[in-house]
Design an enzyme around this catalytic site. Structure first.
Site, mmCIF file in Angstrom:
data_model
loop_
_atom_site.group_PDB
_atom_site.id
_atom_site.type_symbol
_atom_site.label_atom_id
_atom_site.label_comp_id
_atom_site.label_asym_id
_atom_site.label_seq_id
_atom_site.Cartn_x
_atom_site.Cartn_y
_atom_site.Cartn_z
ATOM 1 N N ASP A 151 0.864 -1.173 0.000
ATOM 2 C CA ASP A 151 0.000 0.000 0.000
ATOM 3 C C ASP A 151 0.907 1.232 0.000
ATOM 4 O O ASP A 151 1.618 1.482 0.971
ATOM 5 C CB ASP A 151 -0.905 -0.034 1.235
ATOM 6 C CG ASP A 151 -1.926 1.083 1.263
ATOM 7 O OD1 ASP A 151 -1.729 2.099 0.570
ATOM 8 O OD2 ASP A 151 -2.921 0.952 2.009
ATOM 9 N N HIS A 152 0.857 2.002 -1.080
ATOM 10 C CA HIS A 152 1.769 3.138 -1.216
ATOM 11 C C HIS A 152 1.442 4.261 -0.219
ATOM 12 O O HIS A 152 2.230 5.209 -0.077
ATOM 13 C CB HIS A 152 1.725 3.689 -2.644
ATOM 14 C CG HIS A 152 3.080 3.982 -3.204
ATOM 15 N ND1 HIS A 152 4.062 4.650 -2.495
ATOM 16 C CD2 HIS A 152 3.628 3.679 -4.414
ATOM 17 C CE1 HIS A 152 5.131 4.765 -3.251
ATOM 18 N NE2 HIS A 152 4.917 4.181 -4.417
#
Length: 467
Positions: A437-438
């Site tokens: 998850d950036h």
């Protein structure tokens, strides 16, 4: 006198709102004991045997095998204190709260879940009434009418039963006397001959009609959409079969869709020389001690990497606009079963050594294969390890298991040409991929995590620094 108690589909935990009836374990008329399983249901997470908290005789079942029921819908009704087929009276000290026979829940609906004890009931005892014989030769049971004050359903049942005793009438082959019951059934197109009454001597009560209507409504709502026929399907649409998205398949579809909708994910990958890791595993398993699985070794590497890069053991709370870094590593692992893909969770994986991890993986894998995983064993994961190499593929870009923040993918380990110590050699090579998850970290953190995992795979001694 028997008291008819209703047992509803309990909350199976973790936000599950419905379950499919797979197999009934009892029939109407069967005698059941406290905590005896009465139905096998399938939720979106697991197969579960549901035990009944009451002891007595089953008077009604709600829902056919293959139908879905929402949590809170009636499952069965049980006559507590009713005469068993053999003539004995069912009684259980564990299911009575007082000498009057007031039933209480056992508190053991499911392992890890439960029912609260039934609230104390005030009871009013009406005088015994003389009951004349019915026109059809059947008589209505006489005796004190115990009227539990436990809500509208019980009051309705007591009122209908009171009318039966007062009039002493049972109409023809269908034991029902209340005009209200007849009208309710007639207005809803319900055939009273199809019902089993839960009142005295099989008397059909208003509650019985209401339950039948609710069960029919649930089955109508959950009935699969019929496949399009050639007469109604577009001419360009080929023939096919419609498969309802329910159960495990439906849960996977919902979760993956939500993950792709909410999580801005990215993937990085690297090839690693796993030759030394495979040699280390072979040496461990040659000692005569319990066997160590490759998955357990990779899991131990993951927990060590997450200790160095805790950003990836987290979740995002968008309502509060916060990243929640989690202390414990609850490690999920993908397991393909006949029922579909499931993700069992090893709780507190960071506190387990390699041998303990291997034992737990074996236990959960067997439970997944037999469909006996509990909802608690399928939820609460904080990081997932996905060994898709078992399918014979090298790489993948997996979808994150929402609401987690990352997943490590492991491809097959195969002999490949590799430059080792300055020379070309044949080595055991694996591709590792990390989907993350950036929002929780940037590429530097993700790359650092993946590089540490690859270093441990190539040189298992690296792990000694964190043990």
């Amino acid at each position: 006198m028997a008291q008819v108690l209703e047992f509803r589909l309990p909350d199976l935990g973790e936000g599950l709102t419905e379950a499919e009836i797979v197999r009934w374990l009892v029939e109407v008329g069967d005698v059941v004991a406290v905590d005896q399983p009465v139905v096998e249901v399938e939720t979106a997470k697991a197969m579960v045997d549901v035990p009944c908290p009451y002891a007595g005789v089953v008077t009604a079942r709600f829902g056919e095998e293959g139908s879905e029921l929402p949590v809170g819908a009636p499952l069965i009704t049980v006559a507590v204190g009713a005469a068993a087929p053999g003539g004995s009276t069912e009684a259980s000290t564990s299911s009575t709260a007082d000498s009057g026979g007031s039933a209480a829940g056992s508190g053991n609906v499911l392992v890890g879940y439960g029912t609260s004890e039934a609230p104390a009931r005030r009871r009013r005892v009406r005088p015994t009434l003389a009951v004349p014989a019915a026109a059809n030769g059947r008589s209505v049971a006489a005796g004190p009418l115990e009227e539990p004050d436990d809500g509208p359903r019980a009051q309705t049942a007591a009122q209908d039963a009171s009318v039966a005793v007062a009039t002493g009438r049972v109409d023809g082959p269908v034991p029902v006397i209340s005009p209200l019951v007849r009208r309710l059934a007639r207005e809803n197109g319900l055939d009273l001959k199809e019902l089993t009454g839960s009142g005295p001597d099989g008397l059909i009560l208003r509650a019985d009609v209401e339950y039948a209507l609710r069960a029919a409504a649930v089955q109508t709502r959950t009935a699969p959409v019929p496949a399009a026929t050639p007469a109604t399907a577009p001419a360009t649409t080929p023939g096919g079969t419609r498969v309802p998205l329910k159960g495990v398949r439906g849960a996977v579809a919902d979760k993956l869709s939500r993950s792709r909708t909410e999580i801005p994910d990215a993937t990085c990958w690297v090839d690693a020389d796993a030759t030394e890791l495979m040699r280390a595993r072979a040496a461990m398993n040659a000692t005569g001690a319990p066997k160590i699985s490759l998955l357990a070794l990779l899991a131990r590497i993951c927990t060590a990497a997450l200790a160095r890069f805790p950003e990836l053991n987290s979740t995002v709370d968008m309502a509060a606009r916060e990243i929640v870094r989690l202390d414990a590593v609850h490690l999920g692992f993908a397991a393909q079963t006949e029922r579909g893909l499931v993700v069992p969770v090893v709780k507190d994986a960071q506190a387990r050594d390699t041998e303990a991890l291997s034992v737990e993986f074996a236990r959960l894998t067997e439970a997944a294969r037999t469909g006996t995983l509990t909802p608690a064993e399928l939820t609460g994961g904080t990081f997932t390890l996905n060994n898709y190499g078992v399918f014979g593929v090298d790489g993948s870009t997996p979808i994150i298991n929402h609401p987690e923040a990352a997943m490590l993918g492991v491809g097959r380990i195969v002999p490949k040409p590799w430059v080792h110590e300055g020379e070309l050699a044949v080595r055991q090579v694996v591709q590792l991929s990390l989907t993350f998850d950036h929002r929780v970290c940037d590429g530097g953190t993700a790359g650092g995590f993946l590089r540490y995992v690859a270093d441990c795979v190539e040189q298992p001694a690296v792990l000694l620094r964190t043990l």
